[in-house]
Motif scaffolding. Sequence first.
Motif, short mmCIF file in Angstrom:
data_model
loop_
_atom_site.label_atom_id
_atom_site.label_comp_id
_atom_site.label_asym_id
_atom_site.label_seq_id
_atom_site.Cartn_x
_atom_site.Cartn_y
_atom_site.Cartn_z
N GLN A 8 0.89 -1.22 -0.05
CA GLN A 8 0.11 -0.03 -0.07
C GLN A 8 0.76 1.22 -0.06
OE1 GLN A 8 -3.11 0.00 2.99
NE2 GLN A 8 -4.20 -1.59 2.05
N GLU A 9 1.99 1.09 0.72
CA GLU A 9 2.89 2.23 0.44
C GLU A 9 3.37 2.68 -1.07
OE1 GLU A 9 6.07 2.03 3.36
OE2 GLU A 9 4.67 1.75 4.98
N ARG A 10 3.61 1.56 -1.79
CA ARG A 10 4.01 1.74 -3.24
C ARG A 10 2.79 2.15 -3.98
NH1 ARG A 10 8.53 0.44 -5.29
NH2 ARG A 10 10.34 -0.34 -3.94
N CYS A 11 1.66 1.83 -3.76
CA CYS A 11 0.33 1.87 -4.55
C CYS A 11 0.06 3.30 -4.72
CB CYS A 11 -0.77 0.95 -3.91
SG CYS A 11 -2.43 1.22 -5.06
N ASN A 12 0.03 3.87 -5.99
CA ASN A 12 -0.70 4.96 -6.21
C ASN A 12 -2.02 5.34 -6.45
OD1 ASN A 12 -0.78 4.35 -8.72
ND2 ASN A 12 0.61 5.55 -9.86
N LYS A 13 -2.69 4.28 -6.33
CA LYS A 13 -4.29 4.17 -6.66
C LYS A 13 -4.84 4.49 -7.94
CE LYS A 13 -4.61 5.53 -1.57
NZ LYS A 13 -5.38 6.74 -0.55
N LEU A 50 0.63 -7.40 -12.27
CA LEU A 50 2.13 -7.02 -11.88
C LEU A 50 2.96 -6.36 -12.87
CD1 LEU A 50 4.60 -9.58 -10.23
CD2 LEU A 50 5.12 -8.69 -12.67
N ALA A 51 2.28 -6.73 -14.17
CA ALA A 51 3.25 -5.61 -15.31
C ALA A 51 2.89 -4.51 -15.47
CB ALA A 51 3.06 -6.72 -16.61
N ILE A 52 1.47 -4.09 -15.12
CA ILE A 52 1.23 -2.85 -15.71
C ILE A 52 1.36 -1.83 -14.17
CG2 ILE A 52 -1.52 -3.08 -14.86
CD1 ILE A 52 -2.19 -1.57 -17.37
N SER A 59 2.47 -7.87 -6.11
CA SER A 59 3.00 -9.15 -6.40
C SER A 59 1.81 -10.03 -6.59
CB SER A 59 3.85 -9.57 -5.14
OG SER A 59 4.26 -10.80 -5.14
N ILE A 60 2.19 -11.13 -7.16
CA ILE A 60 1.43 -12.32 -7.66
C ILE A 60 1.86 -13.65 -7.69
CG2 ILE A 60 0.86 -11.78 -9.91
CD1 ILE A 60 -2.09 -12.59 -9.46
N LEU A 61 1.51 -14.53 -7.32
CA LEU A 61 1.88 -15.94 -7.79
C LEU A 61 3.46 -16.20 -7.26
CD1 LEU A 61 0.93 -16.48 -11.32
CD2 LEU A 61 -0.47 -17.40 -9.55
N ASP A 62 3.54 -15.15 -5.97
CA ASP A 62 5.05 -15.15 -5.21
C ASP A 62 6.22 -14.59 -6.19
OD1 ASP A 62 4.05 -16.63 -2.86
OD2 ASP A 62 4.10 -18.32 -3.92
N GLN A 66 10.30 -6.51 -8.28
CA GLN A 66 11.64 -5.88 -8.32
C GLN A 66 12.90 -6.69 -8.40
OE1 GLN A 66 11.58 -2.54 -5.28
NE2 GLN A 66 9.94 -3.72 -4.07
N THR A 67 12.35 -7.81 -8.32
CA THR A 67 13.98 -8.85 -8.37
C THR A 67 13.38 -9.72 -9.61
OG1 THR A 67 12.84 -10.39 -6.48
CG2 THR A 67 14.50 -8.31 -5.80
#
Length: 275
Positions: A8-13, A50-52, A59-62, A66-67
């Motif tokens: 949530q800290e990264r999410c820009n909504k 995740l891509a957009i 993060s999805i499917l573990d 970023q990595t």
Amino acid sequence: MINFCLDQERCNKCGACAMDCPASIIEIQADFPRVFPYNEESCYQCEHCLAICPTAAISILDINPQTDCLPLKGMLPSPEQMEALVRGRRSSRHYQKKNVEKETVDWLLEMTAHAPTGVNSRSQMFTLVDDMEVMDKIRQEAMAGLKATIASGNLPEKFQYFAQIAEAWENGIDTIFRGAPHMLIISSPEDAPCPEADPFIALSYFELCAATKNIGTLWCGLAKYTLFDILPELGRKIGVPENHKSVYIMLFGKTKLKYARTVQRKNRAINRVRL
């Protein structure tokens, strides 16, 4: 579990993830996206969310955005580079008698896994011959089987021209497999959403990626006819399941020849619809 996680800290909504979700299972709750447990089975596992995400908040499917992902900005080829790749594509029929390095083959298969499939089913089988000694055994068995079929009079009418191919083999000419050290067979089960298209799309990805590694390729209908129409028992022996009816073959390897320039092609039939 798809493990849809949001920082949530990264999410820009921005809501782009919910808008782009092809299954429409991402919902906005209190300005933040989420996937309710009862919707998880409907996930296509396409990773569009995740891509957009512009801030790498999802993060999805573990998968860690970023990595585990490559950034797209500044990484895509230019239109001129793509034009050279597409127009420079050639069918290779002269191969060196050596194996392609395992790291290169593994990378090509990894890239081919990104080819789109119907409903993201990813149900194709990749049957790989990555050892030239195994390829030679298949070549020898195929030609022995072909000659036996011709001798017994059981060669189907539409494949009568294979008699000339067998004669050429006796003269040291490998018309079917072109002396290639490797072969990739991609097949789809009958019950796949798009069994006819999926193998061809994947092989197209493989072909273009192979060109970037200076690996030659050949779409090989003759090999397909040999292994799955004339000698289907050999195709099954190689390991392609019997219920995989949509099958195509690509030969590949290090080439003896190098092309210096592109060729010219024009679309012969374009139907521009005007209603």
